[in-house]
Design an enzyme around this catalytic site. Structure first.
Site, PDB file in Angstrom:
ATOM      1  N   ASP A  66      31.122  43.085  43.948  1.00 58.82           N
ATOM      2  CA  ASP A  66      32.231  42.887  43.016  1.00 58.82           C
ATOM      3  C   ASP A  66      33.123  41.755  43.545  1.00 58.82           C
ATOM      4  O   ASP A  66      33.522  41.754  44.715  1.00 58.82           O
ATOM      5  CB  ASP A  66      33.020  44.217  42.951  1.00 58.82           C
ATOM      6  N   GLY A 101      44.187  47.143  38.396  1.00 54.79           N
ATOM      7  CA  GLY A 101      45.244  48.016  38.901  1.00 54.79           C
ATOM      8  C   GLY A 101      45.722  49.037  37.885  1.00 54.79           C
ATOM      9  O   GLY A 101      45.151  49.188  36.804  1.00 54.79           O
TER      10      GLY A 101
HETATM   11  P1  13P Z   1      40.540  48.647  37.324  1.00 55.06           P
HETATM   12  O1  13P Z   1      41.589  48.290  38.324  1.00 55.06           O
HETATM   13  O2  13P Z   1      41.093  48.592  35.932  1.00 55.06           O
HETATM   14  O3  13P Z   1      39.878  49.936  37.601  1.00 55.06           O
HETATM   15  O4  13P Z   1      39.404  47.508  37.375  1.00 55.06           O
HETATM   16  C1  13P Z   1      38.392  47.516  38.353  1.00 55.06           C
HETATM   17  C2  13P Z   1      37.631  46.244  38.405  1.00 55.06           C
HETATM   18  O5  13P Z   1      37.686  45.400  37.529  1.00 55.06           O
HETATM   19  C3  13P Z   1      36.752  46.048  39.558  1.00 55.06           C
HETATM   20  O6  13P Z   1      36.165  44.786  39.553  1.00 55.06           O
HETATM   21  O1  G3H Z   2      38.636  44.347  41.405  1.00 54.66           O
HETATM   22  C1  G3H Z   2      39.250  45.106  42.159  1.00 54.66           C
HETATM   23  C2  G3H Z   2      38.676  46.421  42.500  1.00 54.66           C
HETATM   24  O2  G3H Z   2      39.485  47.446  41.993  1.00 54.66           O
HETATM   25  C3  G3H Z   2      38.470  46.552  43.979  1.00 54.66           C
HETATM   26  O3  G3H Z   2      39.669  46.718  44.630  1.00 54.66           O
HETATM   27  O4  G3H Z   2      39.570  45.050  46.497  1.00 54.66           O
HETATM   28  O5  G3H Z   2      41.114  47.035  46.621  1.00 54.66           O
HETATM   29  O6  G3H Z   2      38.630  47.338  46.838  1.00 54.66           O
HETATM   30  P1  G3H Z   2      39.749  46.525  46.256  1.00 54.66           P
HETATM   31 ZN    ZN Z   3      37.368  43.238  38.731  1.00 51.55          ZN
END
Ligand code: 13P
Ligand code: G3H
Ligand code: ZN
Length: 332
Positions: free
Chosen positions: A93, A192
């Site tokens: 991600d 968030g």
């Molecule tokens: P949220 O913060 O809305 O759960 O989004 C998560 C996300 O896009 C991770 O890449």
């Molecule tokens: O895109 C953001 C995701 O919620 C991951 O969050 O970088 O705090 O693990 P993090």
């Molecule tokens: Zn994201």
């Protein structure tokens, strides 16, 4: 060098094709620990849903990439043990460099995101193309997600708190030049638990914030430009008010929390949106249950007694999403 196939994982290619034509979206749930992984797999096996397990840079730092990769392997075996094999994708991600993507590709990830959305358009194209060339030339094809447009929240640069919507006129050029397999777009979601400022929202009779609607007009325009191309939505937690209230009842403070309403995500999932990213809702569910146990049982000190109920709640939440929001239930 480990190929994802050795771990029992799959890439997103066929899964996205089926999701776009079937009018549903795959869940992309972030995980950082064993209980989150267990809850995701239990829910996806129970609802017979394919799943994308995703790992952020923060997760790699917190839990160690080798451990997470082996947990994904364990997840595949765990699903089998629970009695139903579901397709499992291990996805990076928000990869922010070629090196991170390469490292993940070489150690068993079946899919990576290269997030060049903070760079100039030309730099984003060049970086995304480089990652695609590497990922696609592996013995086992690794799929790549790119991003056009900027989401507010954790992705934003410090000076700006506003999102920059994806410009539909750029998408054909981006997809053609980079050869990306899917595209994350910005239509009003953000990362968030506080996705909009109160002044961007209205309030209902109980004072609960009602967010402005997503920009479905931009999504429709993008779909016209690249019909059937797999689209991804980040920042798609709904921020259930019940969890916010529970957290606040048991001593927390989460001012101005607001998410994306489930009906809007359901509508998006019926379009070319085939991957919906959810992390914050899981954090809220876990925190709510852990706070409840601590409040009700101040003498509790066995982590299994507070992480266990949090895991049960997480499983319920994910099963609900698959069934009622994403439409991925029954698609594995
Ligand atoms: P949220 O913060 O809305 O759960 O989004 C998560 C996300 O896009 C991770 O890449
Ligand atoms: O895109 C953001 C995701 O919620 C991951 O969050 O970088 O705090 O693990 P993090
Ligand atoms: Zn994201």
């Amino acid at each position: 060098m480990t190929s994802y196939k050795e771990l029992g994982l799959v890439n997103t290619k066929d899964l996205f094709k089926k999701a776009v034509s079937g009018g549903y979206a795959l869940p992309a749930y972030n995980f950082n620990n064993m209980e989150q992984m267990q809850a995701i797999i239990m829910a996806c096996v129970e609802t017979k849903s394919p799943v994308i397990l995703q790992v952020s840079a923060g997760a790699r730092k917190y839990a160690n990439q080798t451990i997470l990769r082996n947990m994904a392997k364990g997840a595949v075996e765990y699903a089998h043990e629970l009695g139903y094999d579901i397709p499992v994708v291990l996805h990076l991600d928000h990869g922010d460099s070629f090196e991170i993507c390469k490292d993940c590709i070489e150690t068993g990830f079946s899919s990576v995101m290269i997030d060049g959305s903070h760079f100039s358009y030309e730099e984003n194209v060049a970086l995304t193309k480089k990652v695609c060339e590497f990922a696609h030339s592996q013995k086992d094809y690794v799929t790549v997600e790119g991003e056009l447009g900027v989401l507010a929240g954790v992705e934003d640069d410090v000076s700006s708190e506003h999102s920059h919507y994806t410009q539909p006129e750029e998408v054909i050029d981006f997809v053609t030049k980079t050869k990306v397999d899917s595209l994350a777009i910005s239509i009003g979601t953000s990362h968030g638990r506080a996705k909009f400022k109160p002044e961007q929202c209205t309030r209902d009779a109980n004072g609960i914030l009602i967010p402005p609607p997503l920009r479905f007009d931009i999504l429709e325009e993008i779909e016209k430009q690249i019909p059937g191309f797999p689209i991804v939505l980040h920042g798609s937690s709904s921020v259930p008010i019940e969890y916010v209230h529970m957290i606040e009842k048991y001593g927390g403070k989460l001012t101005d929390s607001v998410g994306i309403p489930e009906e809007q995500l359901r509508k998006a999932a019926k379009s070319a949106v085939c991957k919906i990213n959810i992390d914050s809702d899981g954090r809220l569910a876990m925190t709510a249950l852990i706070r409840k146990v601590f409040f009700e049982h101040p003498d509790e000190f066995d982590p299994r007694k507070y992480i266990g109920p949090a895991r049960d709640e997480l499983k319920k939440l994910y099963a609900h999403k698959n069934q009622n929001v994403l439409g991925s239930a029954g698609q594995a």
